[in-house]
Design a protein around this motif. Structure first.
Motif, PDB file in Angstrom:
ATOM      1  N   ARG D 161       1.425  -9.829   1.847  1.00 15.38           N
ATOM      2  CA  ARG D 161       0.615  -8.811   1.199  1.00 15.38           C
ATOM      3  C   ARG D 161      -0.424  -9.478   0.324  1.00 15.38           C
ATOM      4  O   ARG D 161      -0.222 -10.587  -0.183  1.00 15.38           O
ATOM      5  CB  ARG D 161       1.472  -7.855   0.367  1.00 15.38           C
ATOM      6  CG  ARG D 161       2.081  -8.451  -0.868  1.00 15.38           C
ATOM      7  CD  ARG D 161       2.801  -7.377  -1.680  1.00 15.38           C
ATOM      8  NE  ARG D 161       3.322  -7.913  -2.914  1.00 15.38           N
ATOM      9  CZ  ARG D 161       2.684  -7.855  -4.096  1.00 15.38           C
ATOM     10  NH1 ARG D 161       1.505  -7.263  -4.184  1.00 15.38           N
ATOM     11  NH2 ARG D 161       3.213  -8.391  -5.180  1.00 15.38           N
ATOM     12  N   GLY D 195      -0.604  -4.682   2.888  1.00 12.90           N
ATOM     13  CA  GLY D 195       0.789  -5.093   2.676  1.00 12.90           C
ATOM     14  C   GLY D 195       1.373  -4.600   1.360  1.00 12.90           C
ATOM     15  O   GLY D 195       2.557  -4.802   1.076  1.00 12.90           O
ATOM     16  N   GLU D 271       3.516  -0.752   7.783  1.00 21.11           N
ATOM     17  CA  GLU D 271       4.383  -1.907   8.060  1.00 21.11           C
ATOM     18  C   GLU D 271       4.878  -1.924   9.490  1.00 21.11           C
ATOM     19  O   GLU D 271       4.805  -2.955  10.171  1.00 21.11           O
ATOM     20  CB  GLU D 271       5.541  -1.939   7.059  1.00 21.11           C
ATOM     21  CG  GLU D 271       5.090  -2.210   5.620  1.00 21.11           C
ATOM     22  CD  GLU D 271       4.220  -3.455   5.519  1.00 21.11           C
ATOM     23  OE1 GLU D 271       4.715  -4.553   5.821  1.00 21.11           O
ATOM     24  OE2 GLU D 271       3.020  -3.323   5.162  1.00 21.11           O
TER      25      GLU D 271
END
Lengths: 308, 308, 308, 308
Positions: D161, D195, D271
């Motif tokens: 992320r 992320g 995700e």
């Protein structure tokens, strides 16, 4: 379209802006002094209590005519939930969604505005979605306890209920005051019974809503002359509906809330109180009718109780 | 897991099932007779009014710890809306969504159950999503007006607030009663001050919630002996939290609500009342604390007022 | 009163419990395989999109007949609020309160139970106030994308809408299938048009609700034989109302949701789709109709779109 | 305080007012033509579906930081209720109260205003409590189906992320586009993965909210050059937070929603999509992401699905 001259004439006569200072947010509630409360308490003889609120339920007085003013929706979020494990004490919890003006309620002063102003001359734009009413929100009236006087106009006129469209006049109020056997004084809260609630209690919500008896545009001057602290009645519209003067909608709301700074109550069930006062032959009592303190609220449900 | 013998022993001693008949739904509120109300009114000296409710707002006492018990969400559905046309009187309307036990509130008797029963031996299963509580819903208590007595335990112990985890005992209550200079009598509503509300008022909701001082499992017998009508205090949990006896959660709730049929109040702000009582050196007053009559409600927000 | 033998006979024939394992929570949605989705996509010719949801508003299809199933209440909590200071970018935020089954919606499998059971034989008591449906809550169906087939029964019968009380039979479905020119296959989502929505669109909510055309108790077997993934139509009641067999209420709900584990949709507006399919002379399309993933939800509003 | 010249310079370059006519209410959604939809459908290879919405529950992404934007409160109004009598089919019904911008959502164009204007130059004052957004309310976008392209910036930069405070630049977008192996075209809906959602999924709502990676004020010009239909990402704030330019709050919101008339999505869970795209080595797909049609809504929960 502007409000007619007749409205502005009355407005000038009843206006209380600045009377309790430029910072004041509670208007005629200032008239409920400690002394008034002591006199209110002194009215109690029997200790009999009479509740004046309608039950809060989905089948309440709202018909959907007023957008967003929804009857109480009662829902459950826990039912006998053993939150600490099997066999432990179990809890039930509920939530509600409702319009603050939907049931037996008080209108807070900023519930209406006219000509861009609310009570005490503040801009109407101080009511926002972000915080509700910045000034005179219902939480600014943390207690409402005073002497209550029932002006039973229906009884004074010898009827069960006034006809839809009947405008309650100062003369009606004085006839009821004579029946009551007491004089309305500064700081009193006046409950005006039209009997219209009987229509709702009989199951007809539409007829309860409209047409409705209610206060005449001439009554605010009477309340102002007597320095009443607040007024409530047993109708949805509070004032006579349809209105007395064509295209002059909600003038009594504007005069009470904006000009006088006087809270008003609607959908109060005065039927049992009428019976009790008739039985005891006295129409003054201690009235407990404190708002729920919704911050910024322009109204609140209330569960008033008369103690006789 | 079953409730321990100690719980059942106390339950047997304080049980009021059948005391006011098999049909009774209001429990110890039966103790508030007309005479009790007259005595309550007789306590008023100055007419000073002290509000005991926290403001109703999104930033209330709930932290999210209790699922579904949401702080009041205040929203607008009309803002200065000229519903009858341009230039007419304009209206503002609001709505609320909130947990009935979220703010300053009364627990109704069916808020908890144990061993499958609520007050008066009725099945816990009479609480449903469809109608809430079929028996002893909060609307069955249409007025709560009585003599209030502040038992200021914090002051009696010489502290601003009791420590988190302090269990208020009968001895604490009696010391506060002595300070109060009046004896708690049948039908009184007792307000127990721990001072815990100061934590919330100082801005720390988490510490307000837990750990908390509160009533000991030994106090229900004291309230039962005095035939108290209701008890409220200034905490989220009402009873001491964490509990005194391991794995015995919410015993005071179960004893008061289920066994005794006695309403209890939580999150009452007793700070100003403590100050006022200290100033006037008297701790008894007229208390107006009528529930909002939610049909089937297992609780209700309330805006209590003490009249001194 | 027990459900009649006729119901149990059908139930036995259509029952899918265990078909996809004892742990299954999505029933006939298992039939929507990747291959079915590829076939669904292959139906797209023009790219024309037709929305099937009614607008979400307070003036929706609910009449108050079903307690608690409230039309959407849209409220504002911020209006052009300059939250970061005067002259900055301003925000508007809104909230909604609504019944999950109130508008154009999917029923989740646990929306109904019979004989104490929900789909796959789980206890009905697994639906609680605390968490909603523990099993087969609507969040367990995170995507609903498949081939849709419009069975336009009204058109096949040459009418604008079926009469209130008309029970749509397997023969009706087959006549509409013939009109559609495609065969309903495993994994398809079938949209059954009765034309009843025209009553609501014309402004009569009461007549829309009742009496209503809808699916006959004989249709679940047809859907089962074809291994349909889900069924939706353009009525409030879904099945014919009043019911075909006296005192047998909601049998189609019970057969679809409990026995087959098949989601069903109500209050879908199929009028524009009917027009589009008639114009293009084809009645199969890609249907995107994914539920909002309310955890534990026994239903959900949905905004379905047909892509032709 | 006024918005800085830098903002107005960009605004002028990306402004779409009048581009689709003075009456237009949907802005860049006009770019999603039937042909674009056909191309979107052509991206489907396997039929694999990936849901992008977070579950709707009380424990959602909101922390209380934004007044009124409440996580979904799910409540029950019927649980296995045998509404037609004992032994009949039983129903469960639920309701929800939630902020329209609280969960995985689309911002409607009037969600923000600046300098008193919303998209297409209309007055900001057309958003009211009475009806919400008079223009460009979310119901004006009755279907959102197009080609979706995942720009996986985190993966392109080789991290799980992006750091809190990382501003995603046009260069970041182009690097991710190169990874995606497809060129973003007119009418596409771009999903930008930072992320950041991993922080929420790991249980830390506070850190998810703030500080947050997000779009740079330089990206609207890139989206404008490519004629993108809409943009969504996996953060609460959408744009980098705290902002890149001191005291210039929410510039990307203002450029997208007000100037370009481009819907934007927040709190999308990308995700699983990132995993799927990585596995299949393709980043373009059919995206179904139709808003719930709340009349006047300035936002809406959405349950987007990518079909690969």
């Amino acid at each position: 379209m502007a409000l007619p001259a007749e409205f502005h004439d009355i407005a000038e006569r009843v206006n209380n802006w600045g009377r309790w200072g430029a910072d004041d947010e509670i208007g005629t509630l200032n008239l409920v002094t400690d002394e008034v409360v002591r006199r209110a308490v002194a009215e109690v003889r029997t200790g009999r209590r009479v509740p004046l609120a309608l039950p809060l339920r989905e089948d309440g007085v709202q018909t959907g005519m007023i957008p967003g003013r929804v009857n109480p929706l009662h829902t459950m979020v826990q039912i006998n939930q053993e939150i600490f494990g099997p066999g432990t004490v179990a809890c039930s919890d509920d939530t509600v969604t409702m319009g603050l003006q939907a049931a037996t309620h008080w209108d807070a002063l900023p519930h209406v505005s006219h000509s861009g102003r609310i009570y005490n001359g503040r801009p109407a734009a101080t009511v926002t979605a972000h915080g509700g009413a910045e000034f005179s929100g219902i939480e600014k009236a943390p207690y409402v306890v005073s002497r209550g006087v029932l002006l039973d106009v229906a009884r004074a006129r010898g009827v069960d209920r006034l006809e839809g469209g009947h405008a309650v006049t100062p003369e009606d109020l004085e006839a009821a005051e004579e029946l009551a056997g007491t004089r309305v004084r500064a700081g009193d809260i006046v409950l005006v019974r039209t009997g219209q609630m009987r229509v709702y209690l009989a199951g007809d919500r539409q007829a309860y809503a409209h047409p409705s008896p209610g206060l005449s545009v001439r009554t605010p001057e009477w309340f102002h002359a007597r320095d009443v602290a607040a007024v409530a009645n047993d109708t949805l519209t509070f004032e006579v509906f349809p209105p007395e003067i064509e295209d002059l909608w909600l003038p009594v709301h504007a005069l009470h809330l904006v000009e006088m700074g006087m809270m008003q109550g609607q959908n109060w069930n005065l039927e049992k109180l009428s019976t009790a006062c008739g039985q005891e032959k006295r129409y003054a009592f201690l009235l407990c009718a404190t708002p729920e303190p919704f911050v910024g609220g322009t109204g609140t449900p209330v569960a008033p109780v008369a103690v006789l």
